[in-house]
Design an enzyme around this catalytic site. Structure first.
Site, PDB file in Angstrom:
ATOM      1  N   VAL A   1       0.829  -1.174  -0.110  1.00 52.27           N
ATOM      2  CA  VAL A   1       0.023  -0.007  -0.110  1.00 52.27           C
ATOM      3  C   VAL A   1       0.991   1.301  -0.114  1.00 52.27           C
ATOM      4  CG1 VAL A   1      -1.608   1.250   1.313  1.00 52.27           C
ATOM      5  CG2 VAL A   1      -1.904  -1.081   1.214  1.00 52.27           C
TER       6      VAL A   1
ATOM      7  N   ASP B   1       3.947   1.466  -0.879  1.00 56.13           N
ATOM      8  CA  ASP B   1       4.567   1.574  -2.245  1.00 56.13           C
ATOM      9  C   ASP B   1       3.738   2.192  -3.488  1.00 56.13           C
ATOM     10  OD1 ASP B   1       6.574  -1.402  -1.803  1.00 56.13           O
ATOM     11  OD2 ASP B   1       6.940   0.664  -1.015  1.00 56.13           O
TER      12      ASP B   1
ATOM     13  N   LYS C   1      23.977   2.678  24.687  1.00 57.44           N
ATOM     14  CA  LYS C   1      25.056   3.660  24.013  1.00 57.44           C
ATOM     15  C   LYS C   1      25.264   2.938  22.734  1.00 57.44           C
ATOM     16  CE  LYS C   1      29.487   5.434  23.967  1.00 57.44           C
ATOM     17  NZ  LYS C   1      30.289   5.195  22.833  1.00 57.44           N
TER      18      LYS C   1
ATOM     19  N   LYS D   1      31.792   1.406  29.297  1.00 57.73           N
ATOM     20  CA  LYS D   1      31.979   0.644  28.171  1.00 57.73           C
ATOM     21  C   LYS D   1      32.131  -0.683  28.503  1.00 57.73           C
ATOM     22  CE  LYS D   1      33.799   2.521  24.786  1.00 57.73           C
ATOM     23  NZ  LYS D   1      33.280   3.061  23.365  1.00 57.73           N
TER      24      LYS D   1
HETATM   25  N1  LIG Z   1      25.909   6.827  21.683  1.00 58.80           N
HETATM   26  C1  LIG Z   1      25.031   7.066  22.043  1.00 58.80           C
HETATM   27  O1  LIG Z   1      24.071   6.292  22.192  1.00 58.80           O
HETATM   28  C2  LIG Z   1      25.111   8.303  22.986  1.00 58.80           C
HETATM   29  C3  LIG Z   1      26.165   9.138  22.589  1.00 58.80           C
HETATM   30  C4  LIG Z   1      26.101  10.537  23.340  1.00 58.80           C
HETATM   31  C5  LIG Z   1      27.183  11.260  23.273  1.00 58.80           C
HETATM   32  O2  LIG Z   1      28.250  11.135  22.751  1.00 58.80           O
HETATM   33  C6  LIG Z   1      27.201  12.591  24.253  1.00 58.80           C
HETATM   34  C7  LIG Z   1      27.813  13.478  24.080  1.00 58.80           C
HETATM   35  C8  LIG Z   1      28.035  14.604  25.084  1.00 58.80           C
HETATM   36  F1  LIG Z   1      28.896  15.591  24.990  1.00 58.80           F
HETATM   37  C9  LIG Z   1      26.898  14.931  25.744  1.00 58.80           C
HETATM   38  C10 LIG Z   1      25.799  13.915  25.671  1.00 58.80           C
HETATM   39  C11 LIG Z   1      25.811  12.724  25.126  1.00 58.80           C
HETATM   40  O3  LIG Z   1      24.977  11.725  25.077  1.00 58.80           O
HETATM   41  C12 LIG Z   1      24.860  10.749  24.389  1.00 58.80           C
HETATM   42  N2  LIG Z   1      23.897   9.768  24.387  1.00 58.80           N
HETATM   43  C13 LIG Z   1      23.939   8.675  23.681  1.00 58.80           C
HETATM   44  N3  LIG Z   1      22.957   7.748  23.934  1.00 58.80           N
END
Ligand SMILES: NC(=O)c1cc2c(=O)c3cc(F)ccc3oc2nc1N
Length: 326
Positions: A34, A36, A113, A309
């Site tokens: 639909v 498309d 992240k 990380k």
């Molecule tokens: N990759 C990401 O999912 C992600 C990255 C940043 C940032 O790089 C970042 C950098 C700043 F200086 C401030 C807030 C931020 O918030 C962020 N929030 C996220 N969810």
């Protein structure tokens, strides 16, 4: 002529609504066929009556020209990077420093992240006008034509606001696997991971290539001062960005204590493989904008946020193979 203009506007509205439901909310309203059919009707009408084409028409996502290069774009406010935490002690240090600076009455927002490419998007009166990479944080590259091909990026917002937003462009795991399978068939070099594939796709000078790579985005902040929108904190800002039509990540969680943050990190350390996109950590932010202002920035990072990380994947090293072959 009036009736044609009306139909063009109606198709534009319908396709915008269906596109938002499908690509931003992941909740399709109509079958692909639909969508498309309506898109091809709009393409035909715009070809016949070019005077009715608008910059936010879905037909404008894949531009024509192959660029000679990327222009430079000076960011309205610097795009900084996050400082890192690698273990519980780092996170407790971060928490202690914040308490020393602003006391105990604050809360965090935790976010996944996304392991992609930082982008900045500018809208004027609700229309997408320019998009750029982070670059060195002060000057990025104008990749508007490539970003327009990303269906999760709205060409028009729900309100005619002039705003700059920041987010992450990424390639979903399934798109990455399909892309590398195609490249393997053609004896082309494979991409090492979805992040490199997304970066490589957005560096293409031909928007048609970017359009073929099924990229997506999560938007996570406005550029500059959030309070200018009358919003007091990060959690409400994410709700506002979602109301405007941006794709935001729903896994975010308000956390009162660093122990809640550690629980969230544990949950996603286990659940990470089940996500349809790569994440390389967890971002922890003080929620209140007033308290973010109090905490301020170092030369390159906000003091009110940190990126935990995940430990690097245990890669089976060739050393093992060597031992086996000795
Ligand atoms: N990759 C990401 O999912 C992600 C990255 C940043 C940032 O790089 C970042 C950098 C700043 F200086 C401030 C807030 C931020 O918030 C962020 N929030 C996220 N969810």
């Amino acid at each position: 002529m009036e009736k044609i203009q009306q139909r063009v506007n109606e198709l534009n509205e319908l396709l915008h609504k269906y596109g938002h439901a499908y690509y931003v909310l992941d909740k399709p309203l109509v079958a692909d066929s639909v969508y498309d059919q309506l898109l091809h009707e709009l393409i035909a009408l715009e070809e016949q009556y070019p005077q009715f084409v608008t910059p936010d028409s879905p037909t404008q996502r894949v531009g024509g020209a192959v660029l000679a290069g990327f222009e430079k774009v000076a960011h309205s406010t610097r795009m900084l990077s996050l400082s890192n935490a690698f273990n519980e002690d780092d996170l407790r240090d971060f928490d202690r420093k914040i308490r020393q600076a602003i006391g105990d009455a604050f809360s965090y927002v935790c976010e996944l992240k996304i392991d992609g490419l930082a982008i900045a998007l500018r809208y004027e009166n609700g229309i997408f006008v320019q998009g750029a990479t982070r670059g060195d944080g002060t000057v990025g590259e104008d990749i508007t034509a490539n970003l327009k091909t990303i269906n999760a990026i709205p060409l028009r917002l729900t309100k005619p606001v002039t705003i700059e937003v920041r987010g992450e462009a990424f390639m979903p795991k399934s798109s990455f696997e399909q892309l590398n399978a195609r490249r393997a068939e053609q004896d082309e070099e494979l991409f090492a991971n979805p992040r490199n594939a997304a970066a490589g796709s957005l560096r293409q000078l031909d928007p048609k290539i970017a359009a073929s790579r099924n990229l997506s985005t999560f938007i996570y902040s406005v550029g500059g001062d959030g309070e200018q929108y009358g919003i007091s904190g990060h959690a409400k800002m994410l709700d506002y960005l979602s109301e405007l039509g941006f794709k935001t990540n729903n896994e975010r969680l308000a956390c009162d204590t660093i122990d809640d943050v550690l629980t969230y990190i544990e949950k996603w350390t286990d659940a990470r493989p089940n996500l349809p996109y790569e994440i390389d950590g967890i971002v922890v932010k003080v929620n209140s904008f007033a308290q973010q202002d109090e905490l301020g920035f170092t030369a390159k990072s906000p003091r009110w946020a940190i990126a935990y990380k995940f430990p690097a994947e245990e890669v089976m090293t060739t050393l093992l193979d060597i031992e086996l072959t000795v």
